[in-house]
Design a protein around this motif. Structure first.
Motif, short mmCIF file in Angstrom:
data_model
loop_
_atom_site.label_atom_id
_atom_site.label_comp_id
_atom_site.label_asym_id
_atom_site.label_seq_id
_atom_site.Cartn_x
_atom_site.Cartn_y
_atom_site.Cartn_z
N THR A 157 -17.44 -2.41 5.91
CA THR A 157 -16.82 -3.19 4.85
C THR A 157 -16.10 -2.29 3.87
O THR A 157 -14.96 -2.54 3.47
CB THR A 157 -17.88 -4.02 4.11
OG1 THR A 157 -18.55 -4.86 5.05
CG2 THR A 157 -17.23 -4.87 3.02
N HIS A 158 -16.75 -1.19 3.45
CA HIS A 158 -16.14 -0.26 2.50
C HIS A 158 -14.90 0.40 3.10
O HIS A 158 -13.87 0.54 2.45
CB HIS A 158 -17.17 0.80 2.10
CG HIS A 158 -16.62 1.86 1.21
ND1 HIS A 158 -16.29 1.63 -0.11
CD2 HIS A 158 -16.31 3.18 1.45
CE1 HIS A 158 -15.82 2.73 -0.65
NE2 HIS A 158 -15.82 3.69 0.28
N ALA A 159 -15.00 0.77 4.40
CA ALA A 159 -13.86 1.43 5.04
C ALA A 159 -12.67 0.48 5.15
O ALA A 159 -11.53 0.86 4.91
CB ALA A 159 -14.26 1.93 6.42
N ALA A 212 -5.37 1.17 0.24
CA ALA A 212 -4.40 2.25 0.41
C ALA A 212 -3.07 1.71 0.94
O ALA A 212 -1.99 2.12 0.50
CB ALA A 212 -4.95 3.31 1.36
N ARG A 213 -3.14 0.77 1.90
CA ARG A 213 -1.92 0.18 2.43
C ARG A 213 -1.18 -0.61 1.36
O ARG A 213 0.05 -0.58 1.28
CB ARG A 213 -2.25 -0.73 3.61
CG ARG A 213 -2.72 0.02 4.86
CD ARG A 213 -3.10 -0.95 5.96
NE ARG A 213 -3.53 -0.23 7.16
CZ ARG A 213 -3.99 -0.82 8.26
NH1 ARG A 213 -4.08 -2.16 8.29
NH2 ARG A 213 -4.37 -0.10 9.30
N ARG A 222 -1.26 -0.09 -1.93
CA ARG A 222 -0.65 0.84 -2.86
C ARG A 222 0.59 1.49 -2.26
O ARG A 222 1.61 1.66 -2.94
CB ARG A 222 -1.66 1.92 -3.26
CG ARG A 222 -2.76 1.41 -4.19
CD ARG A 222 -3.55 2.56 -4.76
NE ARG A 222 -4.26 3.29 -3.72
CZ ARG A 222 -5.49 3.02 -3.32
NH1 ARG A 222 -6.15 2.00 -3.87
NH2 ARG A 222 -6.09 3.73 -2.38
N ALA A 223 0.52 1.86 -0.98
CA ALA A 223 1.68 2.46 -0.33
C ALA A 223 2.84 1.48 -0.25
O ALA A 223 4.00 1.83 -0.48
CB ALA A 223 1.30 2.94 1.07
N SER A 224 2.53 0.20 0.05
CA SER A 224 3.58 -0.81 0.12
C SER A 224 4.20 -1.04 -1.25
O SER A 224 5.43 -1.19 -1.36
CB SER A 224 2.99 -2.12 0.65
OG SER A 224 3.95 -3.15 0.66
N THR A 225 3.38 -1.07 -2.29
CA THR A 225 3.90 -1.25 -3.65
C THR A 225 4.77 -0.08 -4.06
O THR A 225 5.84 -0.26 -4.67
CB THR A 225 2.75 -1.43 -4.64
OG1 THR A 225 1.94 -2.55 -4.25
CG2 THR A 225 3.27 -1.67 -6.04
#
Length: 286
Positions: free
Chosen positions: A33-35, A42-43, A45-48
């Motif tokens: 769940t954490h992973a 992360a995805r 933030r990268a997309s933003t």
């Protein structure tokens, strides 16, 4: 005839293996769940980040194509600074007052007026409404739109300082303070640009709606530069133009009440942000 009874198959010499096995799920395994959450964050933030950079790139191209805005934001501040440097005119005793006044004028033209005009144009063309309907957060859309003007203002601040050095100005006492004050002033002007768009229905109206803050900031600048940097009063420091002027002047010539001016700059930037957050419109009035 009774139905046949099924018995689990076993291997000789080995324990019986259950007929069915259970595959652990993310609900059963906190590690998974954490992973999954970390990967998804992360995805996102990268997309933003990609969206902000894409919007910033498009704003740069639109800024260059618009001759009026490009002239106001790029040529006029640098030409004015070059003219003052070549003429030898100074505001105040040292070079700090003149440099500060040129940088403040550039911030008002490059960031405040240009950003107000750009945002009003995007809204009247329904660009903001279309972008808001996508997955990009609202703050990321506005950041991408304002990032080019803020970054351009920081670069122009360095160029203006370099021009005055070429014309004989002494080196600044605290270059980091000068750059920080210019950056903070750019953020303040960007926040007030968003707030001003509340009363700016069209990009043409920006030439009118930006005048009150523009002249108020210049009035504060003229007021504070009328005295030496160490004799500035609290009233001179607490207005937006005076705070920006004083910080740049103190960074160039030294001295001054940096703490009061910095507090005033942060206060005005936060006030502009709060007003913009509560009153900003994403589409034209019906």
């Amino acid at each position: 005839m009774s139905p046949a009874t099924r018995t689990p198959m076993t291997t000789p010499g080995a324990d019986a293996v259950p007929a069915t096995t259970t595959t652990p799920t993310t609900k059963d395994d906190p590690t998974m769940t954490h992973a999954t959450t970390t990967t998804g964050g992360a995805r996102t933030r990268a997309s933003t980040t990609r969206a902000i950079l894409a919007l910033a790139g498009s704003e740069v191209r639109l800024l260059v194509r618009n001759r009026l805005v490009a002239t106001t934001a790029l040529l006029i501040p640098l030409a004015t600074a070059a003219g003052f440097g070549a003429s030898g005119l100074r505001y105040g005793e040292g070079w700090g007052g003149t440099v500060a006044f040129m940088i403040l004028t550039m911030l008002l033209l490059t960031v405040y007026i240009a950003a107000t005009t750009a945002v009003a144009a995007r809204r009247s063309g329904l660009v903001l409404k279309r972008m808001r309907s996508g997955e990009t957060p609202e703050w990321a859309i506005l950041t991408g739109m304002l990032l080019p003007t803020v970054g351009l203002a920081v670069v122009q601040s360095v160029l203006i300082g370099g021009m005055f050095l070429a014309f004989g100005a002494g080196l600044p006492e605290n270059p980091a303070l000068v750059l920080a004050a210019a950056t903070g002033g750019a953020v303040l002007c960007a926040a007030f640009a968003l707030a001003t768009t509340r009363v700016t229905a069209t990009p043409e109206m920006a030439q009118v709606t930006t005048m009150p803050f523009f002249f108020a900031a210049l009035a504060g600048a003229f007021w504070i530069v009328s005295k030496p940097v160490d004799e500035a009063t609290t009233l001179m420091l607490v207005n937006p133009g005076g705070a920006i002027m004083h910080l740049i002047q103190a960074g160039w010539d030294g001295g001054g009440d940096v703490l009061t001016a910095a507090s005033a700059l942060v206060f005005w930037a936060a006030l502009g942000y709060e007003v913009a957050k509560r009153t900003f419109r994403w589409e034209p009035r019906s």
